[in-house]
Design a protein around this motif. Structure first.
Motif, short mmCIF file in Angstrom:
data_model
loop_
_atom_site.label_atom_id
_atom_site.label_comp_id
_atom_site.label_asym_id
_atom_site.label_seq_id
_atom_site.Cartn_x
_atom_site.Cartn_y
_atom_site.Cartn_z
N ASN A 179 -3.18 110.53 18.09
CA ASN A 179 -3.51 111.79 17.42
C ASN A 179 -2.43 112.23 16.44
OD1 ASN A 179 -6.04 112.90 18.99
ND2 ASN A 179 -4.68 112.04 20.53
N CYS A 180 -1.66 111.25 15.94
CA CYS A 180 -0.65 111.62 14.94
C CYS A 180 -1.35 112.03 13.64
CB CYS A 180 0.32 110.46 14.70
SG CYS A 180 -0.34 109.12 13.68
N GLU A 181 -0.59 112.54 12.70
CA GLU A 181 -1.17 113.06 11.47
C GLU A 181 -1.98 112.00 10.73
OE1 GLU A 181 0.26 115.30 7.32
OE2 GLU A 181 1.70 114.86 8.93
N LEU A 182 -1.49 110.76 10.72
CA LEU A 182 -2.21 109.70 10.01
C LEU A 182 -3.41 109.18 10.80
CD1 LEU A 182 0.81 107.63 8.60
CD2 LEU A 182 -0.70 109.18 7.34
N CYS A 183 -3.21 108.94 12.10
CA CYS A 183 -4.30 108.36 12.90
C CYS A 183 -5.43 109.34 13.16
CB CYS A 183 -3.74 107.86 14.23
SG CYS A 183 -2.71 106.38 14.11
N SER A 184 -5.13 110.63 13.20
CA SER A 184 -6.14 111.63 13.56
C SER A 184 -7.27 111.69 12.55
CB SER A 184 -5.50 113.00 13.72
OG SER A 184 -4.89 113.42 12.52
N GLU A 185 -7.08 111.08 11.38
CA GLU A 185 -8.16 111.04 10.39
C GLU A 185 -9.25 110.04 10.78
OE1 GLU A 185 -6.62 110.20 6.54
OE2 GLU A 185 -5.07 111.76 6.63
N TYR A 186 -8.96 109.21 11.79
CA TYR A 186 -9.86 108.13 12.16
C TYR A 186 -10.38 108.30 13.58
CZ TYR A 186 -7.61 106.03 8.10
OH TYR A 186 -7.12 105.79 6.83
N THR A 187 -11.61 107.84 13.81
CA THR A 187 -12.17 107.83 15.16
C THR A 187 -11.50 106.74 15.99
OG1 THR A 187 -13.90 106.22 14.67
CG2 THR A 187 -14.40 108.55 14.20
N GLU A 188 -11.76 106.75 17.30
CA GLU A 188 -11.22 105.71 18.18
C GLU A 188 -11.67 104.32 17.72
OE1 GLU A 188 -12.75 108.47 19.21
OE2 GLU A 188 -11.89 109.24 21.09
N SER A 189 -12.94 104.19 17.35
CA SER A 189 -13.46 102.90 16.89
C SER A 189 -12.75 102.44 15.63
CB SER A 189 -14.97 102.99 16.62
OG SER A 189 -15.67 103.34 17.78
N GLU A 190 -12.47 103.39 14.74
CA GLU A 190 -11.81 103.05 13.48
C GLU A 190 -10.34 102.67 13.71
OE1 GLU A 190 -14.83 105.91 10.96
OE2 GLU A 190 -12.84 106.63 11.53
N GLN A 191 -9.68 103.37 14.64
CA GLN A 191 -8.30 102.99 14.97
C GLN A 191 -8.26 101.58 15.57
OE1 GLN A 191 -5.89 105.95 17.08
NE2 GLN A 191 -7.17 107.59 16.26
N ALA A 192 -9.21 101.30 16.47
CA ALA A 192 -9.27 99.96 17.05
C ALA A 192 -9.51 98.91 15.97
CB ALA A 192 -10.37 99.89 18.11
N LEU A 193 -10.36 99.20 15.01
CA LEU A 193 -10.66 98.25 13.95
C LEU A 193 -9.46 98.06 13.02
CD1 LEU A 193 -12.59 96.34 12.58
CD2 LEU A 193 -13.66 98.30 11.44
N MET A 194 -8.68 99.10 12.79
CA MET A 194 -7.45 98.96 12.02
C MET A 194 -6.54 97.92 12.68
SD MET A 194 -6.94 103.04 11.33
CE MET A 194 -5.19 102.99 10.99
N TYR A 195 -6.41 98.02 13.99
CA TYR A 195 -5.60 97.08 14.78
C TYR A 195 -6.18 95.67 14.70
CZ TYR A 195 -4.58 94.88 19.38
OH TYR A 195 -4.28 94.01 20.41
N GLU A 196 -7.50 95.54 14.84
CA GLU A 196 -8.15 94.23 14.84
C GLU A 196 -8.07 93.56 13.47
OE1 GLU A 196 -10.93 96.07 18.30
OE2 GLU A 196 -11.60 96.08 16.22
N ASN A 197 -8.19 94.35 12.41
CA ASN A 197 -8.01 93.79 11.06
C ASN A 197 -6.60 93.22 10.88
OD1 ASN A 197 -10.59 94.29 10.05
ND2 ASN A 197 -10.05 96.27 9.16
N LYS A 198 -5.62 93.94 11.41
CA LYS A 198 -4.23 93.46 11.34
C LYS A 198 -4.07 92.17 12.16
CE LYS A 198 -1.85 96.74 9.08
NZ LYS A 198 -0.93 96.47 7.93
N LEU A 199 -4.66 92.15 13.36
CA LEU A 199 -4.58 90.94 14.19
C LEU A 199 -5.15 89.73 13.46
CD1 LEU A 199 -5.65 92.02 17.81
CD2 LEU A 199 -3.34 91.59 16.96
N LEU A 200 -6.25 89.93 12.78
CA LEU A 200 -6.88 88.82 12.05
C LEU A 200 -5.91 88.25 11.02
CD1 LEU A 200 -9.52 87.18 11.60
CD2 LEU A 200 -10.02 88.79 9.75
N GLU A 201 -5.26 89.13 10.26
CA GLU A 201 -4.29 88.67 9.25
C GLU A 201 -3.18 87.85 9.91
OE1 GLU A 201 -2.80 92.04 7.20
OE2 GLU A 201 -4.74 92.62 6.35
N MET A 202 -2.69 88.34 11.05
CA MET A 202 -1.60 87.65 11.75
C MET A 202 -2.06 86.28 12.25
SD MET A 202 -0.32 90.84 14.11
CE MET A 202 -0.09 92.49 13.44
#
Length: 346
Positions: A179-202
């Motif tokens: 719920n930080c200032e940056l993350c609070s703009e996104y839903t739980e699903s969107e936060q998870a997808l941000m993480y998964e997109n990063k994992l894919l790049e790695m």
């Protein structure tokens, strides 16, 4: 209109109807991945060779191995994979055309909680506005992703799914996103997808064919909207909260269909719980419970998933494909259910 023209039109209509029916039937029966998900201790209890024989007899071609920190962590998973029995399992699966994947709630081990003292910014802000290191991470922290990548690349030296599908899920808790200032703009699903997109790049740095699961589960059932999945992130829909004596609810169907508007249908994967003795037992080994199996209910669910064009389906079978379950409720009965499960999936 003469009789020849009428007969020609009838022939065209009949051919079209047959073709449509044939296409529908091919969608209904083309389940490319048919499998079960187990703990390492399930496999150890009956032996790797016996498990592979059971799966082959049931026409199952995918084994998911599940580990999460409350039961079996990544260290225990690695110990099993590198053990003699683990080596036998991988060889027997290869020889019997059974793919192997690893489905893990790994974020706690990808981002160790003891980093909080020096790097509190790596971790989430809770509902009270306090930065904590209890679950998950700050999904907007580049420093956290740098740490995750370092640990992920070590893990992939020994964790190698034969399908190139990777499952590194967020923590297995509800209401634990940032719920930080940056993350609070996104839903739980969107936060998870941000993480998964990063994992894919790695992951694609070490395996160009790597794909990554977006787990739609608990708080992430709703489809992401403001974050777009990168090509290679696939949907894994896991309706753990459903009632297995009733059809899939309208809400669950809506969530699934909305996710299929965001993620490609040809890579979508269904993770179910029809055979999950651990769930039906409340994850308490002193309460080992027989699954409430109903062939008609199960077929109803499969027919629905097939009608959407889903071609990859597994079920947790933790504590069911296990010697203790066989002893309690009958091995023959359990094997019969597994055979029914696999045959209907075909």
């Amino acid at each position: 209109m003469n009789i020849k023209t009428i007969l020609l039109l009838i022939s065209i209509i009949l051919v079209t109807l047959v073709s449509c029916n044939s296409n529908e039937q091919s969608v209904q029966s083309n389940i490319s991945y048919r499998g079960v998900v187990l703990y390492p201790n399930d496999i150890v209890s009956i032996g790797s060779s016996r498990l592979v024989q059971i799966m082959s007899d049931a026409n199952l071609n995918l084994l998911g191995i599940h580990a999460q920190h409350r039961v079996e962590n990544l260290a225990a998973l690695r110990e099993f994979i590198e053990s003699d029995q683990g080596k036998v399992l991988l060889e027997e699966c290869k020889n019997n055309n059974i793919s192997v994947e690893y489905e893990v709630h790994a974020l706690e081990e990808l981002l160790p909680r003891d980093l909080f003292t020096e790097h509190p910014d790596y971790f989430r802000v809770d509902n009270e506005g306090i930065r904590v290191n209890d679950f998950n991470m700050c999904f907007s922290s580049q420093g956290a992703y740098n740490e995750i990548e370092k640990n992920l690349l070590e893990i992939t030296k020994w964790l190698k799914p034969t399908t190139n599908r990777y499952f590194f899920w967020t923590d297995d808790v509800k209401d634990a996103f940032c719920n930080c200032e940056l993350c609070s703009e996104y839903t739980e699903s969107e936060q998870a997808l941000m993480y998964e997109n990063k994992l894919l790049e790695m992951l694609q740095k070490v395996n160009t064919e790597a794909t990554v699961a977006h787990l739609a589960y608990h708080n992430t059932l709703k489809a992401p909207r403001s974050v777009t999945p990168k090509e290679g992130v696939f949907l894994e829909y896991a309706p753990i909260s459903r009632n297995y004596s009733e059809p899939l609810t309208a809400e669950h169907k809506r969530y699934l269909k909305e996710n299929l508007e965001v993620f490609p249908i040809n890579t979508a994967h269904l993770l179910e719980y029809w055979l999950d003795v651990s769930m039906f037992s409340g994850w308490k080994k002193d309460n080992w419970t027989e699954i409430p199996w109903n062939k008609d209910y199960y077929k109803r669910d499969i027919d629905y998933y097939k009608s959407l064009g889903i071609t990859s389906i597994t079920s947790f079978a933790t504590w069911m494909i296990h010697q203790q379950y066989f002893d309690l409720y009958g091995e023959d009965k359990a094997i019969e259910i597994l055979n029914t499960y696999g045959n209907i999936l075909q």
